[in-house]
Design a protein around this motif. Structure first.
Motif, mmCIF file in Angstrom:
data_model
loop_
_atom_site.group_PDB
_atom_site.id
_atom_site.type_symbol
_atom_site.label_atom_id
_atom_site.label_comp_id
_atom_site.label_asym_id
_atom_site.label_seq_id
_atom_site.Cartn_x
_atom_site.Cartn_y
_atom_site.Cartn_z
ATOM 1 N N GLN A 119 0.907 -1.276 -0.163
ATOM 2 C CA GLN A 119 0.042 0.156 0.127
ATOM 3 C C GLN A 119 0.549 1.050 -0.032
ATOM 4 N N SER A 127 -7.152 -1.463 -5.280
ATOM 5 C CA SER A 127 -6.776 -0.354 -4.114
ATOM 6 C C SER A 127 -5.110 0.347 -4.267
ATOM 7 N N THR A 158 -5.893 2.701 -6.884
ATOM 8 C CA THR A 158 -6.745 3.992 -6.787
ATOM 9 C C THR A 158 -5.892 4.836 -5.597
#
Ligand SMILES: [Zn+2]
Length: 96
Positions: free
Chosen positions: A36, A81, A84
Motif C-alpha cells: 500500500q 486499491s 486507486t
C-alpha cells in the motif's frame, strides 16, 4: 568526509532521481504481505520510494515492477486499491 545530511535522501526506484524523503511517495510491503502507499512514511515494512512524477507512479504499477522491487506477489485486491490510491495521489499533486 562529508556525510552530514539534514534530510534523509531517498531514491526513486524507477528513475533513480534522488530526493528528500518528503518529496517521494513511499510504497510499503506490510508484514502481512500487503502493498500500500504510505504517505506518512511511518508504516513498518519494506518500503520503496517513488518520485511524484505520475510517470514513475504509473510505471511502478505497470509490468508488475513494484512486485519485483518489493519481492512480493500483489493480490488483485491490493493492486486495485494501490491503483486507486496512486491515482488519487497523482490527482492531488496536479491540483497543488
Ligand atoms: Zn521517478
Amino acid at each position: 568526509m562529508n556525510t552530514i545530511k539534514k534530510t534523509p535522501q531517498r531514491t526513486c526506484v524507477i528513475c533513480r532521481t534522488v530526493g528528500s524523503k518528503r518529496g517521494l511517495l513511499r510504497v510499503v510491503r506490510t508484514p502481512e504481505g500487503h502493498v500500500q502507499v504510505d504517505p506518512s512514511g511511518r508504516l513498518s515494512g519494506r518500503g520503496a520510494y517513488l518520485c511524484r512524477e505520475g510517470r514513475c507512479l504509473n510505471m511502478a504499477l505497470k509490468d508488475n515492477k513494484i512486485e519485483h522491487i518489493l519481492k512480493v506477489k500483489i493480490s488483485p485486491e491490493d493492486r486495485e486499491s494501490l491503483k486507486t490510491a496512486i491515482g488519487e495521489y497523482i490527482k492531488e499533486q496536479a491540483v497543488v
